[in-house]
Design a protein around this motif. Structure first.
Motif, PDB file in Angstrom:
ATOM      1  N   ALA A  44     -67.869 -32.418-101.425  1.00 42.35           N
ATOM      2  CA  ALA A  44     -67.363 -32.556-100.058  1.00 42.35           C
ATOM      3  C   ALA A  44     -68.368 -33.271 -99.161  1.00 42.35           C
ATOM      4  N   LEU A  45     -69.641 -32.909 -99.286  1.00 43.16           N
ATOM      5  CA  LEU A  45     -70.668 -33.567 -98.471  1.00 43.16           C
ATOM      6  C   LEU A  45     -70.839 -35.034 -98.854  1.00 43.16           C
ATOM      7  N   LEU A  46     -70.759 -35.328-100.130  1.00 42.37           N
ATOM      8  CA  LEU A  46     -70.845 -36.716-100.579  1.00 42.37           C
ATOM      9  C   LEU A  46     -69.678 -37.530-100.030  1.00 42.37           C
ATOM     10  N   CYS A  47     -68.485 -36.964-100.080  1.00 36.67           N
ATOM     11  CA  CYS A  47     -67.313 -37.678 -99.539  1.00 36.67           C
ATOM     12  C   CYS A  47     -67.479 -37.946 -98.046  1.00 36.67           C
ATOM     13  N   ARG A  53     -62.165 -41.910 -98.755  1.00 38.94           N
ATOM     14  CA  ARG A  53     -60.777 -41.646 -98.345  1.00 38.94           C
ATOM     15  C   ARG A  53     -60.375 -40.268 -98.840  1.00 38.94           C
ATOM     16  N   LYS A  54     -59.713 -39.524 -98.009  1.00 37.82           N
ATOM     17  CA  LYS A  54     -59.375 -38.149 -98.344  1.00 37.82           C
ATOM     18  C   LYS A  54     -57.936 -37.979 -98.823  1.00 37.82           C
ATOM     19  N   GLU A  55     -57.222 -39.061 -99.014  1.00 39.87           N
ATOM     20  CA  GLU A  55     -55.841 -38.951 -99.469  1.00 39.87           C
ATOM     21  C   GLU A  55     -55.732 -38.285-100.833  1.00 39.87           C
ATOM     22  N   ALA A  56     -56.737 -38.455-101.673  1.00 46.12           N
ATOM     23  CA  ALA A  56     -56.702 -37.854-103.006  1.00 46.12           C
ATOM     24  C   ALA A  56     -56.750 -36.326-102.941  1.00 46.12           C
ATOM     25  N   HIS A  62     -51.356 -31.929-104.611  1.00 40.65           N
ATOM     26  CA  HIS A  62     -51.768 -30.879-105.533  1.00 40.65           C
ATOM     27  C   HIS A  62     -50.740 -29.755-105.643  1.00 40.65           C
ATOM     28  N   LEU A  63     -49.915 -29.582-104.595  1.00 37.58           N
ATOM     29  CA  LEU A  63     -48.855 -28.580-104.673  1.00 37.58           C
ATOM     30  C   LEU A  63     -47.803 -28.952-105.705  1.00 37.58           C
ATOM     31  N   ILE A  71     -55.516 -26.714-106.352  1.00 39.24           N
ATOM     32  CA  ILE A  71     -55.184 -26.706-104.921  1.00 39.24           C
ATOM     33  C   ILE A  71     -56.366 -26.171-104.113  1.00 39.24           C
ATOM     34  N   LYS A  72     -56.958 -25.086-104.596  1.00 34.66           N
ATOM     35  CA  LYS A  72     -58.098 -24.476-103.900  1.00 34.66           C
ATOM     36  C   LYS A  72     -59.293 -25.428-103.850  1.00 34.66           C
ATOM     37  N   THR A  73     -59.570 -26.095-104.966  1.00 33.17           N
ATOM     38  CA  THR A  73     -60.700 -27.017-105.021  1.00 33.17           C
ATOM     39  C   THR A  73     -60.471 -28.220-104.115  1.00 33.17           C
ATOM     40  N   ALA A  74     -59.271 -28.764-104.133  1.00 31.93           N
ATOM     41  CA  ALA A  74     -58.970 -29.906-103.263  1.00 31.93           C
ATOM     42  C   ALA A  74     -59.116 -29.523-101.795  1.00 31.93           C
ATOM     43  N   ALA A  75     -58.688 -28.309-101.451  1.00 29.45           N
ATOM     44  CA  ALA A  75     -58.826 -27.847-100.063  1.00 29.45           C
ATOM     45  C   ALA A  75     -60.293 -27.699 -99.677  1.00 29.45           C
ATOM     46  N   LYS A  76     -61.111 -27.179-100.597  1.00 22.57           N
ATOM     47  CA  LYS A  76     -62.537 -27.018-100.300  1.00 22.57           C
ATOM     48  C   LYS A  76     -63.220 -28.366-100.125  1.00 22.57           C
ATOM     49  N   ILE A  77     -62.789 -29.354-100.890  1.00 14.57           N
ATOM     50  CA  ILE A  77     -63.412 -30.670-100.796  1.00 14.57           C
ATOM     51  C   ILE A  77     -62.917 -31.421 -99.565  1.00 14.57           C
ATOM     52  N   SER A  78     -61.639 -31.288 -99.249  1.00 17.05           N
ATOM     53  CA  SER A  78     -61.086 -32.055 -98.130  1.00 17.05           C
ATOM     54  C   SER A  78     -61.581 -31.569 -96.781  1.00 17.05           C
ATOM     55  N   ASN A  79     -61.893 -30.296 -96.660  1.00 17.61           N
ATOM     56  CA  ASN A  79     -62.374 -29.770 -95.388  1.00 17.61           C
ATOM     57  C   ASN A  79     -63.460 -28.732 -95.640  1.00 17.61           C
ATOM     58  N   PRO A  80     -64.679 -29.183 -95.881  1.00 16.75           N
ATOM     59  CA  PRO A  80     -65.741 -28.234 -96.246  1.00 16.75           C
ATOM     60  C   PRO A  80     -66.107 -27.248 -95.144  1.00 16.75           C
ATOM     61  N   ALA A  81     -65.961 -27.634 -93.885  1.00 15.35           N
ATOM     62  CA  ALA A  81     -66.322 -26.741 -92.786  1.00 15.35           C
ATOM     63  C   ALA A  81     -65.350 -25.571 -92.706  1.00 15.35           C
ATOM     64  N   ARG A  82     -64.078 -25.826 -92.943  1.00 15.66           N
ATOM     65  CA  ARG A  82     -63.062 -24.773 -92.869  1.00 15.66           C
ATOM     66  C   ARG A  82     -63.151 -23.815 -94.054  1.00 15.66           C
ATOM     67  N   ASN A  83     -63.560 -24.308 -95.211  1.00 11.21           N
ATOM     68  CA  ASN A  83     -63.542 -23.518 -96.423  1.00 11.21           C
ATOM     69  C   ASN A  83     -64.919 -23.093 -96.903  1.00 11.21           C
TER      70      ASN A  83
END
Length: 86
Positions: A44-47, A53-56, A62-63, A71-83
């Motif tokens: 997440a920090l590297l991205c 791009r966060k579309e992936a 993932h749903l 799904i959980k991993t994609a959510a953690k990577i797409s928004n690291p502050a929230r997760n």
């Protein structure tokens, strides 16, 4: 100290290694979870750092696959502050 007098099957329970295997399994799980958390945070920090791009990591993509850990991993990577973990 008095010697321990073992009864039926108690000696086998002491030497068969089941408790050791269970303990090592718990240790391995704990280490694997820590590595997973670190890897997703680093990704997440590297991205964020390279403005990837966060579309992936879009939740809708993932749903469709219905794999809860993906799904959980994609959510953690797409928004690291929230997760982030406390």
């Amino acid at each position: 100290l008095n010697p321990v007098e073992l009864t039926y099957k108690e000696g086998l329970a002491l030497i068969n290694g089941t408790t050791l295997m269970a303990a090592l399994g718990v240790v391995a799980y704990t280490k694997a979870k820590a590595i997973y958390d670190l890897a997703t945070t680093c990704t997440a920090l590297l991205c964020e750092a390279i403005c990837a791009r966060k579309e992936a990591f879009n939740e809708r993509i993932h749903l469709v696959r219905r794999h809860k850990h993906q799904i959980k991993t994609a959510a953690k990577i797409s928004n690291p502050a929230r997760n982030s973990a406390p």
